[in-house]
Design a protein around this motif. Sequence first.
Motif, PDB file in Angstrom:
ATOM      1  N   PHE A 187       9.479   4.078  -5.372  1.00  0.00           N
ATOM      2  CA  PHE A 187       8.279   4.863  -5.674  1.00  0.00           C
ATOM      3  C   PHE A 187       8.619   6.339  -5.810  1.00  0.00           C
ATOM      4  CE2 PHE A 187       7.111   1.108  -3.351  1.00  0.00           C
ATOM      5  CZ  PHE A 187       6.195   0.543  -4.212  1.00  0.00           C
ATOM      6  N   ARG A 188       7.897   6.990  -6.709  1.00  0.00           N
ATOM      7  CA  ARG A 188       8.053   8.426  -6.921  1.00  0.00           C
ATOM      8  C   ARG A 188       6.661   8.997  -7.153  1.00  0.00           C
ATOM      9  NH1 ARG A 188      12.235  11.730 -10.411  1.00  0.00           N
ATOM     10  NH2 ARG A 188      10.906  13.441 -11.067  1.00  0.00           N
ATOM     11  N   VAL A 189       6.358  10.082  -6.441  1.00  0.00           N
ATOM     12  CA  VAL A 189       5.090  10.770  -6.621  1.00  0.00           C
ATOM     13  C   VAL A 189       5.391  12.211  -6.996  1.00  0.00           C
ATOM     14  CG1 VAL A 189       2.945  11.532  -5.532  1.00  0.00           C
ATOM     15  CG2 VAL A 189       3.914   9.298  -4.944  1.00  0.00           C
ATOM     16  N   THR A 190       4.762  12.659  -8.074  1.00  0.00           N
ATOM     17  CA  THR A 190       4.884  14.050  -8.492  1.00  0.00           C
ATOM     18  C   THR A 190       3.498  14.668  -8.419  1.00  0.00           C
ATOM     19  OG1 THR A 190       6.698  13.478  -9.976  1.00  0.00           O
ATOM     20  CG2 THR A 190       5.628  15.609 -10.320  1.00  0.00           C
ATOM     21  N   GLU A 244       0.856  -1.174   0.000  1.00  0.00           N
ATOM     22  CA  GLU A 244       0.000   0.000   0.000  1.00  0.00           C
ATOM     23  C   GLU A 244       0.895   1.228   0.000  1.00  0.00           C
ATOM     24  OE1 GLU A 244      -3.732   2.101   2.284  1.00  0.00           O
ATOM     25  OE2 GLU A 244      -2.581   0.600   3.348  1.00  0.00           O
ATOM     26  N   VAL A 245       0.762   2.037  -1.030  1.00  0.00           N
ATOM     27  CA  VAL A 245       1.526   3.275  -1.165  1.00  0.00           C
ATOM     28  C   VAL A 245       0.582   4.429  -0.847  1.00  0.00           C
ATOM     29  CG1 VAL A 245       2.882   4.721  -2.727  1.00  0.00           C
ATOM     30  CG2 VAL A 245       2.974   2.222  -2.932  1.00  0.00           C
ATOM     31  N   THR A 246       1.001   5.279   0.093  1.00  0.00           N
ATOM     32  CA  THR A 246       0.172   6.392   0.538  1.00  0.00           C
ATOM     33  C   THR A 246       0.950   7.691   0.379  1.00  0.00           C
ATOM     34  OG1 THR A 246      -0.917   4.972   2.157  1.00  0.00           O
ATOM     35  CG2 THR A 246      -1.125   7.334   2.486  1.00  0.00           C
ATOM     36  N   THR A 288      -2.680   0.448  -4.086  1.00  0.00           N
ATOM     37  CA  THR A 288      -2.074  -0.831  -3.730  1.00  0.00           C
ATOM     38  C   THR A 288      -1.437  -1.410  -4.986  1.00  0.00           C
ATOM     39  OG1 THR A 288      -3.708  -1.196  -1.995  1.00  0.00           O
ATOM     40  CG2 THR A 288      -2.487  -3.111  -2.753  1.00  0.00           C
ATOM     41  N   VAL A 289      -0.169  -1.809  -4.852  1.00  0.00           N
ATOM     42  CA  VAL A 289       0.598  -2.309  -5.996  1.00  0.00           C
ATOM     43  C   VAL A 289       1.195  -3.668  -5.669  1.00  0.00           C
ATOM     44  CG1 VAL A 289       1.148   0.019  -6.814  1.00  0.00           C
ATOM     45  CG2 VAL A 289       2.718  -1.143  -5.252  1.00  0.00           C
TER      46      VAL A 289
END
Length: 125
Positions: A107-110, A55-57, A98-99
Motif C-alpha cells: 500500500f502507498r498513500v500520497t 482495512e487500510v487506515t 477496505t480492500v
Amino acid sequence: MKKALIAVAAVVAIALVAGGAWLALRGGDDEKTARGTCGTTTYELSAENDDTGLEVTFELQSEAPDETWNVVVEQDGSTVLEGDRRTDEDAELDVDVTVNEDDGTSFRVTATPEEGEACTASLAR
C-alpha cells in the motif's frame, strides 16, 4: 439479584480470558503499521484483516484545522481511493478503505496539501 450480577461477571471474565488465549495462540494482532513524518506533519498507515477484506487506515496529524489535502490510496500500484479530505478541528485527517487482499498487500498513500509538498507513506503486509 446479587447472585445474577456475580454470575454475569464470571461469564464476562471467562470470555475475556478465553479471547486473550485465542489471540495469543493466533500470534496476536495481525495489524501492520508504518509511521513517519513529512516536515512538521506526522502520519500512520496501517492494514489489518477485517471481516470483508483488509482495512487500510491512514491518519495524518497536520498543523492546522480545516486544511484541504488530496489523498490517493494505492494497492499494488492501482488506485483504490482518491479525493480531497479536510483536517478536523484537531488538525487530524483520517481515511479508511477496505480492500480485497487478493488484489495485493502493498500500500502507498500520497497526501498533498493545497499548498506544500506531498507526504507519502508506504506499507507492505
